[in-house]
Design a protein around this motif. Sequence first.
Motif, PDB file in Angstrom:
ATOM      1  N   TYR A  42     -17.809  21.220  86.652  1.00  0.00           N
ATOM      2  CA  TYR A  42     -16.524  21.205  87.334  1.00  0.00           C
ATOM      3  C   TYR A  42     -15.622  20.074  86.866  1.00  0.00           C
ATOM      4  N   LEU A  43     -16.201  18.896  86.611  1.00  0.00           N
ATOM      5  CA  LEU A  43     -15.381  17.726  86.301  1.00  0.00           C
ATOM      6  C   LEU A  43     -15.302  17.416  84.818  1.00  0.00           C
ATOM      7  N   LEU A  44     -16.441  17.433  84.143  1.00  0.00           N
ATOM      8  CA  LEU A  44     -16.477  16.901  82.795  1.00  0.00           C
ATOM      9  C   LEU A  44     -15.995  17.880  81.734  1.00  0.00           C
ATOM     10  N   LYS A  45     -16.146  19.181  81.989  1.00  0.00           N
ATOM     11  CA  LYS A  45     -15.685  20.142  80.989  1.00  0.00           C
ATOM     12  C   LYS A  45     -14.187  20.019  80.695  1.00  0.00           C
ATOM     13  N   PRO A  46     -13.326  19.926  81.751  1.00  0.00           N
ATOM     14  CA  PRO A  46     -11.904  19.769  81.447  1.00  0.00           C
ATOM     15  C   PRO A  46     -11.601  18.495  80.657  1.00  0.00           C
ATOM     16  N   LYS A  47     -12.451  17.469  80.809  1.00  0.00           N
ATOM     17  CA  LYS A  47     -12.250  16.227  80.086  1.00  0.00           C
ATOM     18  C   LYS A  47     -12.965  16.235  78.733  1.00  0.00           C
ATOM     19  N   LYS A  48     -13.604  17.359  78.415  1.00  0.00           N
ATOM     20  CA  LYS A  48     -14.343  17.487  77.146  1.00  0.00           C
ATOM     21  C   LYS A  48     -15.435  16.425  77.055  1.00  0.00           C
ATOM     22  N   SER A  49     -16.145  16.225  78.171  1.00  0.00           N
ATOM     23  CA  SER A  49     -17.178  15.212  78.219  1.00  0.00           C
ATOM     24  C   SER A  49     -18.512  15.829  78.628  1.00  0.00           C
ATOM     25  N   LEU A  50     -19.581  15.079  78.351  1.00  0.00           N
ATOM     26  CA  LEU A  50     -20.913  15.582  78.652  1.00  0.00           C
ATOM     27  C   LEU A  50     -21.850  14.425  78.965  1.00  0.00           C
ATOM     28  N   ILE A  51     -22.667  14.593  80.020  1.00  0.00           N
ATOM     29  CA  ILE A  51     -23.719  13.645  80.362  1.00  0.00           C
ATOM     30  C   ILE A  51     -25.063  14.304  80.103  1.00  0.00           C
ATOM     31  N   LEU A  52     -25.916  13.643  79.356  1.00  0.00           N
ATOM     32  CA  LEU A  52     -27.230  14.199  79.029  1.00  0.00           C
ATOM     33  C   LEU A  52     -28.332  13.353  79.645  1.00  0.00           C
ATOM     34  N   GLY A  72     -31.092   7.892  79.193  1.00  0.00           N
ATOM     35  CA  GLY A  72     -32.524   8.124  79.080  1.00  0.00           C
ATOM     36  C   GLY A  72     -32.869   9.296  78.184  1.00  0.00           C
ATOM     37  N   PHE A  73     -31.948   9.672  77.312  1.00  0.00           N
ATOM     38  CA  PHE A  73     -32.132  10.858  76.467  1.00  0.00           C
ATOM     39  C   PHE A  73     -32.975  10.495  75.243  1.00  0.00           C
ATOM     40  N   PRO A  74     -34.006  11.276  74.919  1.00  0.00           N
ATOM     41  CA  PRO A  74     -34.862  10.972  73.769  1.00  0.00           C
ATOM     42  C   PRO A  74     -34.079  10.976  72.464  1.00  0.00           C
ATOM     43  N   PRO A  75     -34.144   9.926  71.680  1.00  0.00           N
ATOM     44  CA  PRO A  75     -33.389   9.867  70.416  1.00  0.00           C
ATOM     45  C   PRO A  75     -33.746  10.995  69.454  1.00  0.00           C
ATOM     46  N   GLU A  76     -34.987  11.473  69.516  1.00  0.00           N
ATOM     47  CA  GLU A  76     -35.375  12.544  68.598  1.00  0.00           C
ATOM     48  C   GLU A  76     -34.611  13.838  68.860  1.00  0.00           C
ATOM     49  N   GLN A  77     -33.950  13.925  70.019  1.00  0.00           N
ATOM     50  CA  GLN A  77     -33.158  15.117  70.313  1.00  0.00           C
ATOM     51  C   GLN A  77     -31.679  14.937  69.963  1.00  0.00           C
ATOM     52  N   PHE A  78     -31.328  13.777  69.437  1.00  0.00           N
ATOM     53  CA  PHE A  78     -29.940  13.555  69.034  1.00  0.00           C
ATOM     54  C   PHE A  78     -29.494  14.577  67.989  1.00  0.00           C
ATOM     55  N   LYS A  79     -30.429  15.042  67.189  1.00  0.00           N
ATOM     56  CA  LYS A  79     -30.086  15.950  66.090  1.00  0.00           C
ATOM     57  C   LYS A  79     -29.417  17.226  66.598  1.00  0.00           C
ATOM     58  N   GLU A  80     -29.751  17.617  67.830  1.00  0.00           N
ATOM     59  CA  GLU A  80     -29.152  18.816  68.402  1.00  0.00           C
ATOM     60  C   GLU A  80     -27.648  18.668  68.611  1.00  0.00           C
ATOM     61  N   LEU A  81     -27.155  17.434  68.661  1.00  0.00           N
ATOM     62  CA  LEU A  81     -25.749  17.181  68.963  1.00  0.00           C
ATOM     63  C   LEU A  81     -24.882  16.983  67.729  1.00  0.00           C
ATOM     64  N   GLU A  82     -25.488  16.939  66.567  1.00  0.00           N
ATOM     65  CA  GLU A  82     -24.747  16.566  65.367  1.00  0.00           C
ATOM     66  C   GLU A  82     -23.577  17.498  65.076  1.00  0.00           C
ATOM     67  N   ASP A  83     -23.744  18.767  65.348  1.00  0.00           N
ATOM     68  CA  ASP A  83     -22.683  19.728  65.046  1.00  0.00           C
ATOM     69  C   ASP A  83     -21.492  19.597  65.987  1.00  0.00           C
ATOM     70  N   PHE A  84     -21.664  18.855  67.079  1.00  0.00           N
ATOM     71  CA  PHE A  84     -20.604  18.755  68.075  1.00  0.00           C
ATOM     72  C   PHE A  84     -19.900  17.407  68.060  1.00  0.00           C
ATOM     73  N   CYS A  85     -20.286  16.513  67.149  1.00  0.00           N
ATOM     74  CA  CYS A  85     -19.803  15.129  67.192  1.00  0.00           C
ATOM     75  C   CYS A  85     -18.616  14.848  66.286  1.00  0.00           C
ATOM     76  N   THR A  86     -18.073  15.861  65.665  1.00  0.00           N
ATOM     77  CA  THR A  86     -16.959  15.651  64.744  1.00  0.00           C
ATOM     78  C   THR A  86     -15.762  15.021  65.448  1.00  0.00           C
ATOM     79  N   ASP A  87     -15.498  15.465  66.684  1.00  0.00           N
ATOM     80  CA  ASP A  87     -14.335  14.978  67.427  1.00  0.00           C
ATOM     81  C   ASP A  87     -14.689  13.901  68.438  1.00  0.00           C
ATOM     82  N   LEU A  88     -15.943  13.458  68.458  1.00  0.00           N
ATOM     83  CA  LEU A  88     -16.394  12.495  69.458  1.00  0.00           C
ATOM     84  C   LEU A  88     -15.676  11.158  69.279  1.00  0.00           C
ATOM     85  N   SER A  89     -15.044  10.670  70.368  1.00  0.00           N
ATOM     86  CA  SER A  89     -14.342   9.382  70.311  1.00  0.00           C
ATOM     87  C   SER A  89     -15.037   8.311  71.130  1.00  0.00           C
ATOM     88  N   ARG A  90     -15.922   8.708  72.054  1.00  0.00           N
ATOM     89  CA  ARG A  90     -16.631   7.712  72.878  1.00  0.00           C
ATOM     90  C   ARG A  90     -18.097   8.113  73.005  1.00  0.00           C
TER      91      ARG A  90
END
Length: 412
Positions: A42-52, A72-90
């Motif tokens: 409800y809140l984070l999607k309009p802001k294009k944000s995500l909490i994992l 607390g997100f396992p670093p070994e799962q960071f790879k799943e996010l690589e395709d979505f980080c092109t526009d990541l500013s924070r």
Amino acid sequence: MSEIIQSFSVELLGQIFDWLEDEDLHSVSSVCKYWFRVVNSYLLKPKKSLILRPEITNYEVPNPLIQLSVIGFPPEQFKELEDFCTDLSRLDICYENNLGYSLNEIALGELLKFCKNLKVLSFKNVVLSNIIIDTIFQHCFNRLNSLTFDCFKIPTELLEEMLVKSYFSEFKLIVRPSNIQKNLYATYPFRGEVFYRLDFPKYITSVVIECTGLSNSAFKALCYCSKLQALELMSAFNLEDDSLKLFTNLPILRKVTFTDVRYVTADGWRSIFTCKKLSRVVIIRCFGLSDRVFEDASAASHRLDLDLQDCKRVTGSGLLSVVRLAKRLTLSLDYSSTMINHLVKAVTGGLAPQLRCLNIVVQRLRATSSTVSNDLVKAKRELRFFTEHHDIHFNFKELFTALELYQRPGSV
């Protein structure tokens, strides 16, 4: 209680959560899975944000993804996010390990490599090492505008190397003893004098520092930040008058926050309150404040956005001067009939024609005291009536420090 929480609609919770800051949203997202889904959908999607979080396996990544918080997100799962980080500013990386989390530098490097537009980077409870710092240097340091370290151990030599190579405008450093090892900061002291040897003050506009072991000479070094606009010093036990007076010489400093200051005298505080360049001053649990300080400051024409919390030595007469000094006033005080009466008199007596916003938080010692309740109800009614007719934003809250609810024998 769980049934009540589940009965709240997504829209209702969304409207409630919309009042919270991002850091508070992180906290409420861990209450239950339902609240987690509300925060993200409800809140984070309009802001294009995500909490994992690691316990949540079914999540939807917005595209484009602008802000990412991994808790607390396992670093070994960071790879799943690589395709979505092109526009990541924070990017916020936070762990709940009281002794610090040893982050995998390879996984972090792979994630940062895809963050081509990263501007804001923060770490909390992460063990800093040469390898981690080098990884940040390699992939994104020349693009960062803001960097935050909230950790239990900050090696001085790493901090010096990091700041020498940076050009960011906002810097936040929080060095805290862990909840388990109360004296950890004494084992790993941060030598604030490192600031003297750095070039970063030429670029920095905002500084937030919380460090119990920082010396007064280290605080003085911040006075060379000629472009500094906002300064927040927490746990500033060793701050003294000479540093405060130097802060008032900074050409474009507008906002200051001081917490837990012990050695500043009335003379030092007077220099802050009478500095015409400052527009906002926040004072929390600080010694050296007195009625005379505010009396002298209110005599000047300068008016402030003022936030005072737990200022024990300010009495009712001093409160009159506080109200005259502020154009926006946030005041937190323990209940006292004298203080409440002086506050009402100062506001409704026409002593503060410049006042445009008034936020009051009164801490009550006993919830069942009818005298206290009547006093506060009367004060709130008078203040609300006055502010409504003088175009002043008004908010009044009560806090209970000791709730004593019981039923007397024979009562209904």
